[in-house]
Design a protein around this motif. Structure first.
Motif, short mmCIF file in Angstrom:
data_model
loop_
_atom_site.label_atom_id
_atom_site.label_comp_id
_atom_site.label_asym_id
_atom_site.label_seq_id
_atom_site.Cartn_x
_atom_site.Cartn_y
_atom_site.Cartn_z
N THR A 1 33.00 41.14 39.30
CA THR A 1 34.16 41.72 38.62
C THR A 1 33.90 43.16 38.21
OG1 THR A 1 35.00 39.59 37.83
CG2 THR A 1 35.64 41.53 36.59
N ARG B 1 36.14 46.33 39.26
CA ARG B 1 36.81 47.16 38.25
C ARG B 1 36.38 48.63 38.36
NH1 ARG B 1 38.91 44.82 33.18
NH2 ARG B 1 39.40 42.65 33.58
N ASP C 1 41.32 39.53 40.98
CA ASP C 1 40.17 38.98 40.27
C ASP C 1 40.45 37.54 39.86
OD1 ASP C 1 37.87 38.53 38.90
OD2 ASP C 1 38.29 39.89 37.25
#
Length: 550
Positions: free
Chosen positions: A49, A53, A180
């Protein structure tokens, strides 16, 4: 950018926590071409993640970039000016988050939230924005798009909120979509519907996708390539079919080995008295009070009847809202039935009956979210020992010994008894919840989605532990789940529910291999079957791919 160049290229990305200098993403590199779907898989904490990001510049302030480059459409993201980065976010790169309820503003209507991006990036007038929003809401399957404009997020189910989140992102027709864990909390049918919808939308717009997930089966179905991450590093990447069939890295093989496979068949004596039986159970929820009137009550269970034999694991499956959890709570005495009866060892039980106390002491429950069901002010030893207060023939020393014994059974030794719930991981907290349920040596356990929030390897560990304890202590179990892969591994019999009714029930292999009801076929068509390969991998096959809705 040339037609053959990647749309997104991440090179040697390294991220660390400022305060401790601990590296959380180490030398990660991968690429995504226009129109391609690439999956990043790994356990919780693998860095997948954070790496995703970073593409949008959404790295938390506590994390700093030590090295690496992120090229999007030929532009360097890491050195991009804030104004230019804001223009890229949403318009060129969109993101669908794991939990739409926390990413949608609860104080704003759906219409206002969907309008924000269009007003900022597209420059349309109010009428033009409304037209595009209504068209997109119809496209994502909302029955009443006009009514949805004035509704709030809490008025929709999880699947509908995820559709709305997808609509808000795809309205701007981004070149790259970061997804996600977009379907983690959804049941099998809704998960498939959301993923199929996402695939249709990105094909229409030519959007590239970076899909972050711990669900290898889902990633393999929709992604052409897979990137496997472990402890902040990329350990393997390549074509999905090749990685699943012939994994090269030990960690990839570990992930694949943790995927649920069908367990052995167990035989139970015919005609024996069930440990728990439900006959024509009805549960009604009262209507909502609105000013001077109350809405009509909602019937959650419509005359449910089922048996659970001694030592048997009966799985209850179905979509969200099918009544699975209500059934479990009614059997556990947490919800008052409006009709029907529950029998324990052949004898009816009710709150005012003499046998009710003995039944409740022999019926324990493992809840879906252990963090909210464990008192944060109590130590693990106190939490596990709490059910023993009602055991009259155990003194304080015997209770401490029992607590130590059951903590050892669930693998929580070396001082875990003195810790508090917030000091444990999700998998460890689930072990505590299981220990609490079995510490009294009950004859019947209700497990409500006990592994739905865990990643694939921790899930495998908890399931193995649960089966070991069930075999050792011989308790019967009602196992409630929307994860059909888990059910295929653990269940002896399967009960399929839809809209508060049982539509089909029978032995596990019969239900999975020869389902009769259309809804059962619809459920099974949404998930892959798995077979082990000689090279340490798995082969995915799709059951009942042509199943139709009932």
């Amino acid at each position: 950018m040339s037609p053959t160049a990647p749309l997104l290229e991440v090179r040697d990305l390294t991220l660390a926590i400022r305060a401790t200098d601990r590296t959380v993403v180490a030398g990660v590199g991968f690429a995504v071409s226009p129109g391609e779907i690439v999956g990043i898989v790994g356990e919780s904490g693998s860095g997948k993640t954070l790496a995703a990001r970073a593409v949008m510049g959404f790295v938390p302030p506590a994390v700093e970039r030590l090295a690496g480059s992120i090229l999007f459409d030929g532009e360097e993201i890491t050195t991009m000016a804030p104004k230019r980065l804001r223009a890229v976010r949403g318009a060129r790169v969109g993101m669908v988050f794991q939990e739409p309820m926390t990413s949608l503003n609860p104080s704003m209507t759906i219409g206002r939230q969907l309008e924000e991006g269009l007003a900022l990036h597209r420059g349309l007038d109010a009428a033009g924005r409304r037209g595009l929003i209504l068209e997109m809401l119809r496209r994502v399957g909302l029955a009443d798009p006009v009514g949805a404009l004035d509704a709030f997020p809490h008025q929709f189910s999880g699947g509908m909120r995820q559709r709305i989140m997808l609509a808000s992102v795809m309205l701007l027709r981004p070149a790259l979509l970061l997804a996600d864990e977009p379907t983690t909390a959804l049941d099998a049918v809704v998960q498939r519907d959301v993923m199929e919808l996402m695939v249709d939308l990105i094909k229409e717009n030519g959007t590239a996708v970076l899909l972050i997930s711990h669900d290898l089966g889902m990633v393999a179905r929709y992604c052409g390539r897979i990137v496997v991450m472990c402890r902040g590093e990329v350990v393997e990447q390549g074509r999905s079919d090749e990685i699943l069939a012939r994994p090269q890295h030990p960690y990839t093989r570990k992930l694949l080995a943790a995927m649920p496979l069908r367990g052995p068949v167990r035989a139970f004596a015919e005609g024996s008295t069930p440990i728990v039986a439900v006959r024509d159970l009805v549960v009604d929820y009262p209507g909502r009070q609105r000013f001077f009137a109350r809405s009509e009550p909602k019937r959650a269970l419509h005359g449910i009847s089922l048996d659970v034999k001694a030592g048997e694991v009966v799985a209850v499956v179905g979509g969200s809202g099918s009544g699975k959890t209500t059934l479990g709570q009614a059997i556990a005495g947490l919800v008052e039935p409006g009709g029907g009866e529950i029998l324990f060892e052949g004898k009816p039980i009710a709150r005012r009956e003499s046998g009710y106390r003995a039944y409740r002491l022999n019926c324990q429950m493992v809840f879906q979210d252990p963090y909210s069901s464990l008192d944060p002010r109590m130590t693990i030893g106190q939490l596990v020992g709490e059910p023993l207060r009602l055991v009259k023939d155990l003194d304080a020393a015997a209770r401490r010994e029992r607590v130590a014994e059951v903590l050892a059974e669930v693998g929580l030794t070396d001082g875990f008894a003195e810790r508090y719930p917030h000091e444990l991981s999700g998998g460890q907290r689930q072990r505590v919840a299981i220990a609490r349920a079995v510490v009294r040596r009950p004859s019947f356990v209700i497990a409500d989605e006990p592994v739905s929030a865990l990643d694939v390897t921790v899930r495998a560990q908890v399931l193995a532990l649960f089966l070991e304890l069930q075999k050792k202590h011989g308790f019967s179990c009602l196992f409630i789940s929307h994860d059909l892969g888990v059910v295929e591994q653990i269940a002896d019999r399967v009960v399929v529910m839809n809209e508060g009714r049982i539509v089909e029930q029978g032995p596990r292999d019969v239900i999975f291999d020869a389902p009769r009801h259309a809804y059962t076929r619809k459920l099974l068509s949404a998930v892959p079957g798995l077979e082990s390969t000689r090279d340490g991998g798995v082969r995915l096959f799709w059951r009942l791919a042509q199943a139709t809705s009932p």
